[in-house]
Structures are given as C-alpha cells and as structure tokens.
Design an enzyme around this catalytic site. Structure first.
Site, PDB file in Angstrom:
ATOM      1  N   CYS A   1      39.581  39.321  -4.252  1.00  0.00           N
ATOM      2  CA  CYS A   1      41.043  39.219  -4.284  1.00  0.00           C
ATOM      3  C   CYS A   1      41.491  38.963  -5.723  1.00  0.00           C
ATOM      4  O   CYS A   1      41.041  37.999  -6.347  1.00  0.00           O
ATOM      5  CB  CYS A   1      41.498  38.070  -3.387  1.00  0.00           C
ATOM      6  SG  CYS A   1      43.266  37.777  -3.550  1.00  0.00           S
TER       7      CYS A   1
ATOM      8  N   SER B   1      24.632  61.411 -19.286  1.00  0.00           N
ATOM      9  CA  SER B   1      25.092  62.349 -20.325  1.00  0.00           C
ATOM     10  C   SER B   1      25.338  61.598 -21.632  1.00  0.00           C
ATOM     11  O   SER B   1      25.592  62.219 -22.653  1.00  0.00           O
ATOM     12  CB  SER B   1      26.373  63.044 -19.856  1.00  0.00           C
ATOM     13  OG  SER B   1      27.365  62.080 -19.532  1.00  0.00           O
TER      14      SER B   1
ATOM     15  N   CYS C   1      43.199  40.093   1.750  1.00  0.00           N
ATOM     16  CA  CYS C   1      42.589  38.769   1.610  1.00  0.00           C
ATOM     17  C   CYS C   1      43.337  37.828   2.559  1.00  0.00           C
ATOM     18  O   CYS C   1      44.475  38.105   2.958  1.00  0.00           O
ATOM     19  CB  CYS C   1      42.763  38.315   0.169  1.00  0.00           C
ATOM     20  SG  CYS C   1      42.193  36.639  -0.144  1.00  0.00           S
TER      21      CYS C   1
ATOM     22  N   HIS D   1      28.862  48.915 -14.447  1.00  0.00           N
ATOM     23  CA  HIS D   1      30.122  49.340 -13.812  1.00  0.00           C
ATOM     24  C   HIS D   1      30.328  48.721 -12.433  1.00  0.00           C
ATOM     25  O   HIS D   1      31.069  49.261 -11.615  1.00  0.00           O
ATOM     26  CB  HIS D   1      30.186  50.875 -13.749  1.00  0.00           C
ATOM     27  CG  HIS D   1      30.254  51.492 -15.123  1.00  0.00           C
ATOM     28  ND1 HIS D   1      30.010  52.810 -15.375  1.00  0.00           N
ATOM     29  CD2 HIS D   1      30.541  50.930 -16.336  1.00  0.00           C
ATOM     30  CE1 HIS D   1      30.146  53.046 -16.682  1.00  0.00           C
ATOM     31  NE2 HIS D   1      30.456  51.912 -17.273  1.00  0.00           N
TER      32      HIS D   1
ATOM     33  N   ARG E   1      30.121  64.422 -14.107  1.00  0.00           N
ATOM     34  CA  ARG E   1      30.567  65.430 -15.062  1.00  0.00           C
ATOM     35  C   ARG E   1      29.919  66.795 -14.916  1.00  0.00           C
ATOM     36  O   ARG E   1      30.315  67.723 -15.597  1.00  0.00           O
ATOM     37  CB  ARG E   1      30.359  64.911 -16.489  1.00  0.00           C
ATOM     38  CG  ARG E   1      31.345  63.818 -16.799  1.00  0.00           C
ATOM     39  CD  ARG E   1      31.139  63.205 -18.150  1.00  0.00           C
ATOM     40  NE  ARG E   1      32.101  62.126 -18.332  1.00  0.00           N
ATOM     41  CZ  ARG E   1      32.016  60.950 -17.734  1.00  0.00           C
ATOM     42  NH1 ARG E   1      30.998  60.684 -16.948  1.00  0.00           N
ATOM     43  NH2 ARG E   1      32.941  60.026 -17.905  1.00  0.00           N
TER      44      ARG E   1
HETATM   45  P1  NAD Z   1      27.412  61.831 -15.891  1.00  0.00           P
HETATM   46  O1  NAD Z   1      27.904  62.409 -14.621  1.00  0.00           O
HETATM   47  O2  NAD Z   1      28.260  61.834 -17.090  1.00  0.00           O
HETATM   48  O3  NAD Z   1      26.046  62.510 -16.319  1.00  0.00           O
HETATM   49  C1  NAD Z   1      24.978  62.622 -15.460  1.00  0.00           C
HETATM   50  C2  NAD Z   1      23.910  63.422 -16.207  1.00  0.00           C
HETATM   51  O4  NAD Z   1      22.776  63.461 -15.361  1.00  0.00           O
HETATM   52  C3  NAD Z   1      24.327  64.852 -16.512  1.00  0.00           C
HETATM   53  O5  NAD Z   1      24.155  65.095 -17.908  1.00  0.00           O
HETATM   54  C4  NAD Z   1      23.339  65.707 -15.690  1.00  0.00           C
HETATM   55  O6  NAD Z   1      22.893  66.831 -16.411  1.00  0.00           O
HETATM   56  C5  NAD Z   1      22.189  64.758 -15.477  1.00  0.00           C
HETATM   57  N1  NAD Z   1      21.438  64.947 -14.232  1.00  0.00           N
HETATM   58  C6  NAD Z   1      21.895  65.357 -13.013  1.00  0.00           C
HETATM   59  N2  NAD Z   1      20.894  65.377 -12.116  1.00  0.00           N
HETATM   60  C7  NAD Z   1      19.771  64.989 -12.788  1.00  0.00           C
HETATM   61  C8  NAD Z   1      18.402  64.803 -12.412  1.00  0.00           C
HETATM   62  N3  NAD Z   1      17.980  65.051 -11.158  1.00  0.00           N
HETATM   63  N4  NAD Z   1      17.526  64.361 -13.348  1.00  0.00           N
HETATM   64  C9  NAD Z   1      17.931  64.122 -14.630  1.00  0.00           C
HETATM   65  N5  NAD Z   1      19.202  64.301 -15.047  1.00  0.00           N
HETATM   66  C10 NAD Z   1      20.117  64.710 -14.135  1.00  0.00           C
HETATM   67  O7  NAD Z   1      26.940  60.406 -15.537  1.00  0.00           O
HETATM   68  P2  NAD Z   1      27.016  59.171 -16.394  1.00  0.00           P
HETATM   69  O8  NAD Z   1      26.757  59.455 -17.820  1.00  0.00           O
HETATM   70  O9  NAD Z   1      26.165  58.204 -15.690  1.00  0.00           O
HETATM   71  O10 NAD Z   1      28.558  58.788 -16.222  1.00  0.00           O
HETATM   72  C11 NAD Z   1      28.840  57.565 -16.026  1.00  0.00           C
HETATM   73  C12 NAD Z   1      29.768  57.343 -14.867  1.00  0.00           C
HETATM   74  O11 NAD Z   1      29.459  57.908 -13.629  1.00  0.00           O
HETATM   75  C13 NAD Z   1      29.655  55.902 -14.616  1.00  0.00           C
HETATM   76  O12 NAD Z   1      30.913  55.363 -14.753  1.00  0.00           O
HETATM   77  C14 NAD Z   1      29.165  55.682 -13.193  1.00  0.00           C
HETATM   78  O13 NAD Z   1      29.748  54.499 -12.684  1.00  0.00           O
HETATM   79  C15 NAD Z   1      29.624  56.902 -12.547  1.00  0.00           C
HETATM   80  N6  NAD Z   1      28.965  57.405 -11.346  1.00  0.00           N
HETATM   81  C16 NAD Z   1      28.045  56.667 -10.668  1.00  0.00           C
HETATM   82  C17 NAD Z   1      27.412  57.224  -9.554  1.00  0.00           C
HETATM   83  C18 NAD Z   1      26.394  56.402  -8.815  1.00  0.00           C
HETATM   84  O14 NAD Z   1      26.539  55.182  -8.716  1.00  0.00           O
HETATM   85  N7  NAD Z   1      25.344  57.057  -8.286  1.00  0.00           N
HETATM   86  C19 NAD Z   1      27.696  58.519  -9.158  1.00  0.00           C
HETATM   87  C20 NAD Z   1      28.684  59.219  -9.852  1.00  0.00           C
HETATM   88  C21 NAD Z   1      29.288  58.656 -10.959  1.00  0.00           C
END
Ligand code: NAD
Length: 257
Positions: free
Chosen positions: A136, A201, A160, A128, A44
């Site tokens: 499959c 977030s 599969c 998640h 986000r």
């Molecule tokens: P989000 O993207 O909504 O929020 C991430 C938050 O992390 C933001 O508010 C941002 O300000 C903060 N942030 C960024 N870099 C940072 C840092 N170095 N230190 C501290 N804070 C930092 O993420 P979310 O709330 O986890 O959204 C959930 C969705 O995102 C999930 O469904 C997840 O599966 C998915 N997702 C996962 C990955 C992964 O596996 N690495 C990557 C992208 C998205």
C-alpha cells in the site's frame, strides 16, 4: 552449424569453463532473455512485450497514480498470466555453479519472475522487484500478490485495509530502484572474479552500468542471442541460447574436476 564452427565454439566453451572453475566469486547479470526458454517473452525482441505501445505507456508509476484501472488492465495482461512457470536449464546451471561446484554466485537480475530462487540460487538481487507481493503506498502494509489476482478476477480494485489501491512491488518506469538492492548489486559486481551477463540486451540503465563498474582484472562473459553494445569489451561472447551454453559449460566444468 559447420564442423569448424562447432570446434571453435567448443574450444571457447572449454576456455571459459576453465576460468569459471578457477573463479571464487561469480556475478551474473541476467535479463529477460534467460527466461524466454521458460516461455516468458522478453521486452525488446521483435515479438517482445514492449511492442505493444499502450502496454508500455500504462505500466508506469504515473499511470498507477492517475489511472489505476488502466494500469491494472495492462499490468495483469503483461505479467499476471505467468502462472506455472518453471526454471529452465540456464537457471538450473547457475544454481548448480553454487551448490555443486561451490562457487560464491551472486545473481543480479532485471527479471521479476522469481525463477532464479525457484532454481535454488541463494544470493539474488532483484533490481526491478518481484511479482510475489504488493504494498500500500499510503500505510505500507504488504500483501501477497494472490490478493491482487483475486480482486482483479472479481473485477474489483485490489484495496488495502486502509482503503488505498495497493501497488505491485515491481519497479515501474519512473520508479526509483531500491537503494539497498542497487548497492548490493554494485558491491557484488565489484567483488567478482567473473562477470557473466546472460540474456540481457544491456540497454537498460542503470543495470548496464554494472558492466563497466566491475573490477579491472575480472573476466567479462556475454551470453546473448543478439549483439550487445558491450561485446567489444568482453573476454568471451556467446551468441547462442542461454540454456544450451550454460548446461554445456556446467558439464565441461564437471569434467574438469
Ligand atoms: P531485453 O528484452 O531488453 O533483452 C533480452 C535479450 O535477451 C535480447 O537481446 C535477446 O536477444 C536475448 N535473448 C532472448 N532469448 C534468449 C535466449 N534464449 N538466450 C540468450 N539470450 C536471449 O531484456 P532486458 O535487457 O532484460 O530488459 C530489461 C527489462 O525487461 C527489465 O526491466 C525486466 O524487468 C523486464 N522483463 C522481465 C521479464 C522477466 O521477469 N522474465 C520478462 C520481460 C521483461
């Protein structure tokens, strides 16, 4: 940072480290932000993955079932390029809380990147799902994600042996959470003396409901570069990078031994 701000921040870190040292059970709710320092973009933020609307609309359960080629086109673009990724100091500090300081650490992650396990954390609930396997939807046979990668690289559908296209073991939009994993996350959060939210977030439901379902006498710590809607309920809020704060917190905990 000005000298006064540095001092205030250091005092807050020391206070928070004292509470972590006293705690027996620590639940950590992590989101995409904990992995940005490993080079994986979050969803986000302004440059986050979700800014691409087509990608957001294609990586859904309905797209998988009705237009699987479009689904895999975007799924591969978004998620299958994360090769050679490594845990960063934030993942490593959380694993050290468990192995070095002897805490019972429960990680509840929204991430699918597997970096907590790679860092050595033992108790990880992946709300998640994960990028390691695909299943499959017809006969439930499970495959290593390597099969999917190889099929897509050869411009074929990942099939599969029964003939159906396999589905990644990731919770897509419109997919339900795995009930066992969700229950585990609820129990872990309710048992914890400290609930630490890192790099999330706290906008994604139901993961964010864990924060207000915690024990009344537990300490809530929020570590996120941006404000979250739960900041006003937290005992400690750090608006800094996860890697820096958690490494510093760990070294203060070590000094308090
Ligand atoms: P989000 O993207 O909504 O929020 C991430 C938050 O992390 C933001 O508010 C941002 O300000 C903060 N942030 C960024 N870099 C940072 C840092 N170095 N230190 C501290 N804070 C930092 O993420 P979310 O709330 O986890 O959204 C959930 C969705 O995102 C999930 O469904 C997840 O599966 C998915 N997702 C996962 C990955 C992964 O596996 N690495 C990557 C992208 C998205």
């Amino acid at each position: 940072m000005g000298e006064v701000i540095v001092l205030v921040m250091e005092r807050k870190l020391v206070e928070c480290a004292k509470i972590l040292r006293k705690a027996e059970k620590i639940a950590v709710l992590t989101g995409a932000g904990i992995s940005t320092e490993s080079g994986i973009p979050d969803f986000r933020s302004p440059n986050g993955l979700w800014q691409k609307r087509e990608a957001r609309e294609a990586t859904t359960r309905s797209c998988f079932f009705y237009d699987v080629d479009t689904f895999y086109h975007y799924f591969a673009q978004l998620f299958l390029g994360w090769t050679g990724i490594k845990p960063n100091p934030a993942h490593i500090a959380l694993a050290a809380l468990e192995h070095e300081l002897g805490k019972l650490v429960f990680i509840v992650t929204q991430n699918i990147d597997g970096l907590h396990q790679m860092a050595g954390s033992t108790n990880v609930a992946e709300l998640h799902g994960n990028l390691r396997t695909a299943t499959c939807p017809k006969c439930q046979k499970q495959y290593d994600m390597i099969m999917v990668r190889e099929a897509l690289a050869a411009k074929q559908q990942p099939l599969c042996e029964c003939g159906r296209v396999v589905k990644p073991d990731v919770v897509l939009f419109e997919d339900p959470l795995d009930p066992y994993t969700w229950r585990q996350a609820q129990v872990w959060t309710m048992k914890a003396d400290v609930v630490l939210c890192v790099g999330t977030s706290l906008t994604v439901s139901p993961a964010n409901t864990l924060v207000y379902n915690r024990r009344n006498d537990s300490t809530l710590v929020i570590l996120n570069t941006e404000p979250t809607r739960y900041d006003s309920q937290a005992d400690f809020v750090f608006r800094e990078k996860a890697g820096e704060v958690l490494s510093r917190m760990l070294s203060i905990c070590r000094q308090q031994e």
